[in-house]
Design an enzyme around this catalytic site. Structure first.
Site, mmCIF file in Angstrom:
data_model
loop_
_atom_site.group_PDB
_atom_site.id
_atom_site.type_symbol
_atom_site.label_atom_id
_atom_site.label_comp_id
_atom_site.label_asym_id
_atom_site.label_seq_id
_atom_site.Cartn_x
_atom_site.Cartn_y
_atom_site.Cartn_z
ATOM 1 N N ASP A 170 0.610 -1.147 0.044
ATOM 2 C CA ASP A 170 -0.001 0.103 -0.044
ATOM 3 C C ASP A 170 0.738 1.055 0.147
ATOM 4 O OD1 ASP A 170 -0.722 -0.969 3.442
ATOM 5 O OD2 ASP A 170 0.679 0.136 2.633
ATOM 6 N N HIS A 186 6.681 -7.784 -1.224
ATOM 7 C CA HIS A 186 5.789 -8.159 -2.255
ATOM 8 C C HIS A 186 5.455 -7.122 -3.139
ATOM 9 C CE1 HIS A 186 4.462 -11.139 1.302
ATOM 10 N NE2 HIS A 186 5.332 -11.565 0.567
ATOM 11 N N GLY A 201 1.975 -6.506 13.252
ATOM 12 C CA GLY A 201 0.795 -6.714 12.427
ATOM 13 C C GLY A 201 1.125 -7.547 11.197
ATOM 14 N N GLU A 258 -3.186 -10.504 18.359
ATOM 15 C CA GLU A 258 -3.319 -11.870 18.362
ATOM 16 C C GLU A 258 -1.720 -12.662 18.747
ATOM 17 O OE1 GLU A 258 -7.267 -11.546 17.590
ATOM 18 O OE2 GLU A 258 -6.230 -13.322 18.354
HETATM 19 N N1 APR Z 1 -2.598 -3.774 14.663
HETATM 20 C C1 APR Z 1 -1.755 -4.686 14.483
HETATM 21 N N2 APR Z 1 -1.767 -5.992 14.298
HETATM 22 C C2 APR Z 1 -3.196 -6.380 13.724
HETATM 23 C C3 APR Z 1 -4.356 -5.210 13.699
HETATM 24 C C4 APR Z 1 -3.814 -4.203 14.187
HETATM 25 N N3 APR Z 1 -4.879 -3.094 14.278
HETATM 26 N N4 APR Z 1 -5.327 -5.681 13.280
HETATM 27 C C5 APR Z 1 -4.972 -7.103 12.938
HETATM 28 N N5 APR Z 1 -3.686 -7.507 13.281
HETATM 29 C C6 APR Z 1 -3.028 -8.672 13.120
HETATM 30 C C7 APR Z 1 -3.770 -9.755 12.910
HETATM 31 O O1 APR Z 1 -4.044 -10.176 14.151
HETATM 32 C C8 APR Z 1 -2.773 -10.666 12.053
HETATM 33 O O2 APR Z 1 -1.931 -11.478 12.847
HETATM 34 O O3 APR Z 1 -2.242 -8.513 11.654
HETATM 35 C C9 APR Z 1 -1.889 -9.625 11.238
HETATM 36 C C10 APR Z 1 -2.585 -9.775 9.807
HETATM 37 O O4 APR Z 1 -2.114 -10.925 9.348
HETATM 38 P P1 APR Z 1 -2.257 -11.392 7.521
HETATM 39 O O5 APR Z 1 -3.601 -10.804 7.044
HETATM 40 O O6 APR Z 1 -1.916 -12.721 7.529
HETATM 41 O O7 APR Z 1 -1.176 -10.131 6.766
HETATM 42 P P2 APR Z 1 0.249 -10.571 6.598
HETATM 43 O O8 APR Z 1 1.099 -11.347 7.735
HETATM 44 O O9 APR Z 1 0.791 -9.407 6.203
HETATM 45 O O10 APR Z 1 0.132 -11.738 5.192
HETATM 46 C C11 APR Z 1 1.377 -11.840 4.791
HETATM 47 O O11 APR Z 1 0.107 -13.129 3.134
HETATM 48 O O12 APR Z 1 -1.341 -13.291 1.678
HETATM 49 C C12 APR Z 1 -0.290 -12.952 1.839
HETATM 50 O O13 APR Z 1 0.740 -11.453 0.298
HETATM 51 C C13 APR Z 1 -0.269 -11.718 1.416
HETATM 52 O O14 APR Z 1 1.519 -10.014 2.487
HETATM 53 C C14 APR Z 1 0.695 -10.967 2.498
HETATM 54 C C15 APR Z 1 1.058 -12.193 3.284
#
Ligand code: APR
Length: 261
Positions: free
Chosen positions: A118, A133, A201, A229
């Site tokens: 983003d 990515h 996050g 989490e």
């Molecule tokens: N602040 C901090 N963390 C948060 C918040 C918040 N407000 N809201 C949610 N989270 C946490 C969730 O608990 C989760 O552990 O952010 C994490 C999001 O996890 P994913 O959605 O799996 O994102 P990410 O870890 O970036 O995924 C990795 O997977 O699908 C691919 O390419 C995609 O880059 C992505 C990669």
């Protein structure tokens, strides 16, 4: 023994961990951050996994794999990419992004390794952002390779086409594609030379990004997670988890850190 209501206990634990993180940042020489979709949730960009996650609605192998895109670009553009463009266009950095940018200004953090596409870390002011990515800000033509800013793409026709007739695709890494070698090389270098890694996050389930905190740990760095989490890193690789949202947690850490500096 008087039972402390869990809410008070939780608040006290959070405050203690925030003070801990501020002290660790005050004494560290070179911090690096690894961020995931969670840091952008407070900028109204949904995460992929967990509550409200995109992969709760779409099967990533059906919509975010390069083979799926090449087989049916119309489906992927209509279901995923069109909405993504609107959401990212409207997104602004939140206190989580701004906190990491402030850490750079304070000379504490030099590199952000992000899985996000983003561009909000750059908008917030971080100047060394490794985009694991890629970045949704750019698209390129599958036929002639012409690169265009996403804002210049005309979405009245799906899939959007280059003047040469080729289809545009985002300059992001789909599942089934390699991580840009430069991003991989620089991330491992940053992770192996830092003495503190903030992991903010991310669900830490997608490799090789999720390996970076392991590389930092093996190099002797302190690893601090910020996430509501737990993740596979918690209790094994991370020294501690501050169970909170990125924006409010980093804002609290920064105000404590500025008091110490
Ligand atoms: N602040 C901090 N963390 C948060 C918040 C918040 N407000 N809201 C949610 N989270 C946490 C969730 O608990 C989760 O552990 O952010 C994490 C999001 O996890 P994913 O959605 O799996 O994102 P990410 O870890 O970036 O995924 C990795 O997977 O699908 C691919 O390419 C995609 O880059 C992505 C990669």
């Amino acid at each position: 023994m008087v039972a402390i209501p869990s809410l008070i206990f939780r608040k006290e634990l959070m405050d203690a961990l925030i003070k801990n993180a501020a002290k660790d940042l005050a004494t560290c020489k070179q911090a690096v951050a690894l961020t995931g979709a969670g840091i952008s949730v407070e900028s109204n960009i949904p995460p992929f996994r967990g509550k409200g996650g995109i992969w709760e609605k779409f099967d990533p192998m059906e919509y975010a794999h390069i083979d799926a895109f090449m087989t049916d670009p119309v489906k992927v553009w209509n279901a995923l990419l069109k909405d993504m463009k609107g959401i990212i266009d409207r997104a602004k950095p939140n206190d989580g992004h701004l906190g990491l940018a402030r850490l750079e200004t304070l000379g504490k953090l030099n590199t952000v390794i992000t899985q996000n596409v983003d561009g909000l870390h750059q908008l917030a002011g971080n100047t060394d952002v490794i985009e694991f990515h890629g970045n949704f800000a750019w698209h390129f033509c599958l036929a002639c390779g012409r690169r265009v800013k996403t804002g210049q793409i005309d979405l009245s026709e799906i899939p959007p086409k280059c003047p040469c007739g080729g289809i545009y695709r985002p300059d992001c890494v789909f599942f089934g594609e390699m991580i840009p070698s430069q991003a991989l090389y620089r991330s491992r270098q940053a992770a192996s030379t830092c003495d503190l890694m903030l992991v903010v996050g991310t669900s830490a389930v997608v490799q090789p990004a999720a390996l970076m905190p392991v590389v930092a740990k093996q190099a002797g760095a302190k690893v601090i997670e910020i996430n509501p989490e737990t993740t596979p890193l918690t209790g094994s690789i991370s020294d501690y988890l501050i169970q909170g949202k990125a924006g409010e947690t980093l804002a609290a850490i920064l105000s404590e850190l500025e008091r110490l500096l």
